[in-house]
Every structure is written in C-alpha cells, then in structure tokens.
Design an enzyme around this catalytic site. Structure first.
Site, PDB file in Angstrom:
ATOM      1  N   ASN A 157       0.867  -1.141  -0.043  1.00 35.72           N
ATOM      2  CA  ASN A 157       0.085  -0.056  -0.113  1.00 35.72           C
ATOM      3  C   ASN A 157       0.960   1.146   0.051  1.00 35.72           C
ATOM      4  O   ASN A 157       0.309   2.313  -0.153  1.00 35.72           O
ATOM      5  CB  ASN A 157      -0.871   0.093   1.065  1.00 35.72           C
ATOM      6  CG  ASN A 157      -1.967  -1.108   1.142  1.00 35.72           C
ATOM      7  OD1 ASN A 157      -2.314  -1.232   0.024  1.00 35.72           O
ATOM      8  ND2 ASN A 157      -2.235  -1.824   2.061  1.00 35.72           N
ATOM      9  N   ARG A 160      -3.257   8.150   0.140  1.00 34.20           N
ATOM     10  CA  ARG A 160      -3.726   7.024   1.279  1.00 34.20           C
ATOM     11  C   ARG A 160      -3.634   7.643   2.523  1.00 34.20           C
ATOM     12  O   ARG A 160      -2.667   8.135   3.072  1.00 34.20           O
ATOM     13  CB  ARG A 160      -2.601   6.015   1.158  1.00 34.20           C
ATOM     14  CG  ARG A 160      -2.924   5.083   2.371  1.00 34.20           C
ATOM     15  CD  ARG A 160      -1.735   4.051   2.269  1.00 34.20           C
ATOM     16  NE  ARG A 160      -1.939   2.791   3.326  1.00 34.20           N
ATOM     17  CZ  ARG A 160      -0.979   2.339   4.174  1.00 34.20           C
ATOM     18  NH1 ARG A 160       0.066   2.530   3.804  1.00 34.20           N
ATOM     19  NH2 ARG A 160      -1.384   1.465   4.895  1.00 34.20           N
ATOM     20  N   ASN A 201      10.636  -0.554   4.647  1.00 30.68           N
ATOM     21  CA  ASN A 201       9.404  -0.222   5.313  1.00 30.68           C
ATOM     22  C   ASN A 201       8.399  -1.275   5.219  1.00 30.68           C
ATOM     23  O   ASN A 201       7.933  -1.307   4.125  1.00 30.68           O
ATOM     24  CB  ASN A 201       8.706   1.307   4.923  1.00 30.68           C
ATOM     25  CG  ASN A 201       7.460   1.413   5.771  1.00 30.68           C
ATOM     26  OD1 ASN A 201       6.979   0.456   6.213  1.00 30.68           O
ATOM     27  ND2 ASN A 201       6.869   2.449   5.623  1.00 30.68           N
ATOM     28  N   ASP A 210      12.408 -13.678   8.637  1.00 30.80           N
ATOM     29  CA  ASP A 210      13.403 -14.992   8.422  1.00 30.80           C
ATOM     30  C   ASP A 210      14.395 -14.635   7.175  1.00 30.80           C
ATOM     31  O   ASP A 210      15.656 -14.759   7.279  1.00 30.80           O
ATOM     32  CB  ASP A 210      12.781 -16.082   8.061  1.00 30.80           C
ATOM     33  CG  ASP A 210      12.148 -16.729   9.466  1.00 30.80           C
ATOM     34  OD1 ASP A 210      12.653 -16.146  10.856  1.00 30.80           O
ATOM     35  OD2 ASP A 210      11.558 -17.572   9.322  1.00 30.80           O
ATOM     36  N   HIS A 214       9.427   3.516   9.403  1.00 24.93           N
ATOM     37  CA  HIS A 214       7.786   3.755   9.525  1.00 24.93           C
ATOM     38  C   HIS A 214       7.723   5.343   9.368  1.00 24.93           C
ATOM     39  O   HIS A 214       8.452   6.080   9.869  1.00 24.93           O
ATOM     40  CB  HIS A 214       7.257   3.302  10.493  1.00 24.93           C
ATOM     41  CG  HIS A 214       7.532   1.570  10.819  1.00 24.93           C
ATOM     42  ND1 HIS A 214       6.776   0.921   9.870  1.00 24.93           N
ATOM     43  CD2 HIS A 214       8.140   1.045  11.745  1.00 24.93           C
ATOM     44  CE1 HIS A 214       7.229  -0.451  10.355  1.00 24.93           C
ATOM     45  NE2 HIS A 214       8.075  -0.289  11.123  1.00 24.93           N
ATOM     46  N   LEU A 215       6.746   5.584   8.437  1.00 27.89           N
ATOM     47  CA  LEU A 215       6.248   7.333   8.418  1.00 27.89           C
ATOM     48  C   LEU A 215       5.580   7.652   9.856  1.00 27.89           C
ATOM     49  O   LEU A 215       6.053   8.708  10.334  1.00 27.89           O
ATOM     50  CB  LEU A 215       5.252   7.138   7.087  1.00 27.89           C
ATOM     51  CG  LEU A 215       5.710   7.054   5.690  1.00 27.89           C
ATOM     52  CD1 LEU A 215       4.951   6.537   4.970  1.00 27.89           C
ATOM     53  CD2 LEU A 215       6.403   8.195   5.304  1.00 27.89           C
ATOM     54  N   SER A 216       4.750   6.713  10.199  1.00 29.90           N
ATOM     55  CA  SER A 216       4.039   6.960  11.434  1.00 29.90           C
ATOM     56  C   SER A 216       4.663   6.363  12.487  1.00 29.90           C
ATOM     57  O   SER A 216       5.444   5.359  12.389  1.00 29.90           O
ATOM     58  CB  SER A 216       2.521   6.559  11.274  1.00 29.90           C
ATOM     59  OG  SER A 216       2.645   5.237  11.433  1.00 29.90           O
ATOM     60  N   ARG A 222      -0.092   4.490  17.670  1.00 28.19           N
ATOM     61  CA  ARG A 222      -1.482   3.810  17.107  1.00 28.19           C
ATOM     62  C   ARG A 222      -2.361   2.487  17.505  1.00 28.19           C
ATOM     63  O   ARG A 222      -2.010   2.413  18.735  1.00 28.19           O
ATOM     64  CB  ARG A 222      -1.045   3.744  15.543  1.00 28.19           C
ATOM     65  CG  ARG A 222      -0.493   5.089  14.954  1.00 28.19           C
ATOM     66  CD  ARG A 222       0.123   4.983  13.491  1.00 28.19           C
ATOM     67  NE  ARG A 222      -1.231   4.686  12.491  1.00 28.19           N
ATOM     68  CZ  ARG A 222      -1.315   3.937  11.525  1.00 28.19           C
ATOM     69  NH1 ARG A 222      -0.184   3.724  10.737  1.00 28.19           N
ATOM     70  NH2 ARG A 222      -2.150   3.732  10.990  1.00 28.19           N
TER      71      ARG A 222
HETATM   72  C1  DQA Z   1       3.538   2.007   8.283  1.00 28.56           C
HETATM   73  C2  DQA Z   1       2.918   1.627   9.485  1.00 28.56           C
HETATM   74  C3  DQA Z   1       2.149   0.106   9.387  1.00 28.56           C
HETATM   75  O1  DQA Z   1       1.470  -0.164  10.515  1.00 28.56           O
HETATM   76  C4  DQA Z   1       0.977   0.329   8.271  1.00 28.56           C
HETATM   77  O2  DQA Z   1       0.393  -0.708   8.127  1.00 28.56           O
HETATM   78  C5  DQA Z   1       1.792   0.798   7.099  1.00 28.56           C
HETATM   79  C6  DQA Z   1       2.786   1.891   6.987  1.00 28.56           C
HETATM   80  C7  DQA Z   1       4.170   3.300   8.366  1.00 28.56           C
HETATM   81  O3  DQA Z   1       5.157   3.541   7.426  1.00 28.56           O
HETATM   82  O4  DQA Z   1       3.835   4.236   9.285  1.00 28.56           O
HETATM   83  O5  DQA Z   1       1.384   0.732   5.951  1.00 28.56           O
HETATM   84  O6  DQA Z   1       4.552   1.119   7.986  1.00 28.56           O
END
Ligand code: DQA
Length: 146
Positions: free
Chosen positions: A11, A18, A74, A87, A100-102, A107
């Site tokens: 995604n 998104r 990521n 693995d 991770h962006l967030s 969360r």
């Molecule tokens: C993410 C955090 C994940 O929990 C989420 O499923 C993502 C993006 C982030 O970059 O913050 O798709 O990896």
C-alpha cells in the site's frame, strides 16, 4: 559502488492519496527521489522496489543479499505479521534498518508489535518521509564503518 536495497511494503504505492492525515501528502516517487539525492552524496547506488506481496519481498531480499551492502525497509502492514520477511532479513545477514512514516506505538494496539524490529540494527519511525532519510543516513554510517 556500494548498493543499498530499499523496500517499500504493501500500500505504500498509494502514498500521497492514502490516509494523508497519517501518512502525509508526499508520494512514493518523491520519497525515492529524495533518497536518490541523499545516496548520491555518498556515492551509493539504490535498488528501490515496492511490492504488495509478501513472497515477492522475501524474493527481493534473497536475490539482492549478495549484491547489496544493506537494506532499508518499510515493511508496512507486514511489520506486524511476517515471520517470512523477518527470516529473510536474518538469512541475508546484511545490516538492515526498519523505517515507518508514522509512530506505530502511538496508533492501534495491533501495530505496536513489530516482528521485524528484533532482527534489524535499528528502527526509525514517526518522522514522515524524513524517517527514510534518517534511516538511509544511519545505514550508510553502518556500512562505511564496516
Ligand atoms: C507503516 C505503519 C504500518 O502499521 C502500516 O500498516 C503501514 C505503514 C508506516 O510507515 O507508518 O502500511 O509502516
């Protein structure tokens, strides 16, 4: 020229559109461009891939483990579920940084656990696209001191 494998999980091709309130408006293309610019300074070549498929990510890690000096990943939603990617990182045996962006800890509870964190050198999260740049710089440091 040293190479770094950059992997964007499921995604993340939708970045920009998104859930912009969480992930911001920057597109994946813009993130890759910023990474390219930063890598160029250090004369590092990037192999950047996005995949929505767990097995494909496992294959990417396996195929590039002898070509790349490190991995910036990521894993997106697979962070919380994928023993297979964990693995594959262990099998590759090259320095890996998770980004991770967030901030996954601020969360939903199901995001608090990362199966990837215990097998990487470090994790950078919560800084939006900047997480990738900080991760890349940390990885370049690791590779250069090796
Ligand atoms: C993410 C955090 C994940 O929990 C989420 O499923 C993502 C993006 C982030 O970059 O913050 O798709 O990896």
């Amino acid at each position: 020229m040293k190479k770094i494998l950059v992997i964007h999980g499921p995604n993340l091709n939708l970045l920009g559109k998104r859930e912009p309130g969480i992930y911001g408006k920057t597109t994946l293309k813009q993130i890759n461009q910023a990474l390219e610019k930063a890598a160029k300074k250090y004369k590092i070549k990037l192999i950047a891939k996005q995949s929505n498929h767990e097995g494909e990510i496992v294959d990417l890690i396996g195929k590039n483990k002898n070509k790349a000096s490190g991995i910036l990943i990521n894993p997106a939603a697979y962070t919380h579920t994928s023993v297979a990617i964990r693995d594959a990182i262990l099998a590759a045996g090259i320095p890996t940084i998770e980004v991770h962006l967030s901030n996954i800890h601020s969360r939903e509870e199901f995001r608090h656990k990362s199966l990837i964190s215990p097998v990487v050198k470090g994790t950078i999260m919560g800084f939006g696209p900047k997480s990738y740049i900080l991760g890349l710089e940390a990885l370049i440091d690791l590779i250069n001191v090796k």
